[in-house]
Design an enzyme around this catalytic site. Structure first.
Site, PDB file in Angstrom:
ATOM      1  CG  HIS A  85      35.627  35.054  36.127  1.00 16.32           C
ATOM      2  ND1 HIS A  85      36.423  35.280  35.028  1.00 16.32           N
ATOM      3  CD2 HIS A  85      34.442  35.667  35.845  1.00 16.32           C
ATOM      4  CE1 HIS A  85      35.750  35.975  34.120  1.00 16.32           C
ATOM      5  NE2 HIS A  85      34.557  36.236  34.595  1.00 16.32           N
ATOM      6  CE  LYS A 113      30.336  37.338  24.207  1.00 16.14           C
ATOM      7  NZ  LYS A 113      30.646  37.797  25.558  1.00 16.14           N
ATOM      8  NE  ARG A 155      32.465  42.969  36.489  1.00 12.30           N
ATOM      9  CZ  ARG A 155      32.668  42.517  35.262  1.00 12.30           C
ATOM     10  NH1 ARG A 155      33.887  42.327  34.830  1.00 12.30           N
ATOM     11  NH2 ARG A 155      31.657  42.252  34.473  1.00 12.30           N
ATOM     12  CB  SER A 161      37.428  38.139  30.330  1.00 13.86           C
ATOM     13  OG  SER A 161      37.012  37.278  31.347  1.00 13.86           O
TER      14      SER A 161
END
Ligand code: ADP
Length: 164
Positions: free
Chosen positions: A20, A44, A93, A131
């Protein structure tokens, strides 16, 4: 009059990683102003509160003068409109990132054509980093210190005192 590029980099950042931070630094070089926007806790279950994530990000970007940390809930495009942002910054990614991110970009463009999504490829050294992976490593007792910036590592150590 020249246009200025006001970009929003939205995400969960639970917690912020070196990936990040790399994207923020590169985005800050491209944009006149970069707003890093933490998505407020929804359904979440998060490791860190929105306030904690904002605090960690603020400490990590202190040296970047054109970066602001904020949080939002609701639709990203509505938040972008409120902040007069013309660009949404996202990182890519993997191919699977591309699939979900391109769908989201198309949806956002349909809802608000004024906001263009800008993708930056992850740097090679961070392209495996997420993460979720950091959380897995730390909860299993591993050392996450090469994956996250110092201010984040301090918070992780406080939450998991027995872990490195
Ligand atoms: P979200 O839950 O919105 O995907 P994340 O915090 O997981 O939030 O990611 C926010 C953005 O940062 C996404 O665009 C994601 O692709 C990007 N990102 C996450 N990790 C990396 C990394 N290691 N390198 C580059 N970009 C990344």
């Amino acid at each position: 009059m020249s246009k200025s590029l006001v970009a929003i980099y939205p995400g969960s950042f639970d917690p912020p990683t070196n990936g990040h931070l790399d994207l923020i630094a590169r985005g800050a070089r491209l944009a006149d102003k970069l707003i890093v926007a933490v998505l407020q806790n929804t359904q979440k279950k998060a490791l860190f509160t929105t306030a904690e994530r904002c605090e960690m990000l603020t400490e990590c970007v202190a040296h970047l003068t054109n970066v602001e940390i904020d949080s939002f809930d609701g639709l990203l495009v509505d938040y972008a409109a409120r902040r007069n942002a013309n660009t949404i910054l996202r990182g890519l990614r993997t191919v699977s990132d591309y699939e979900t991110e391109s769908q989201m970009a198309l949806l956002n463009r349909r809802m608000r054509p004024e906001a263009e999504t800008l993708f930056l490829p992850a740097s090679a050294e961070h392209s495996f980093l997420s993460s979720r992976m950091v959380k897995e490593v730390i909860t299993l007792g591993g050392d996450a210190s090469t994956f996250v910036p110092q201010p984040v590592m301090h918070r992780l150590e406080a939450k998991f005192p027995t872990r490195k």
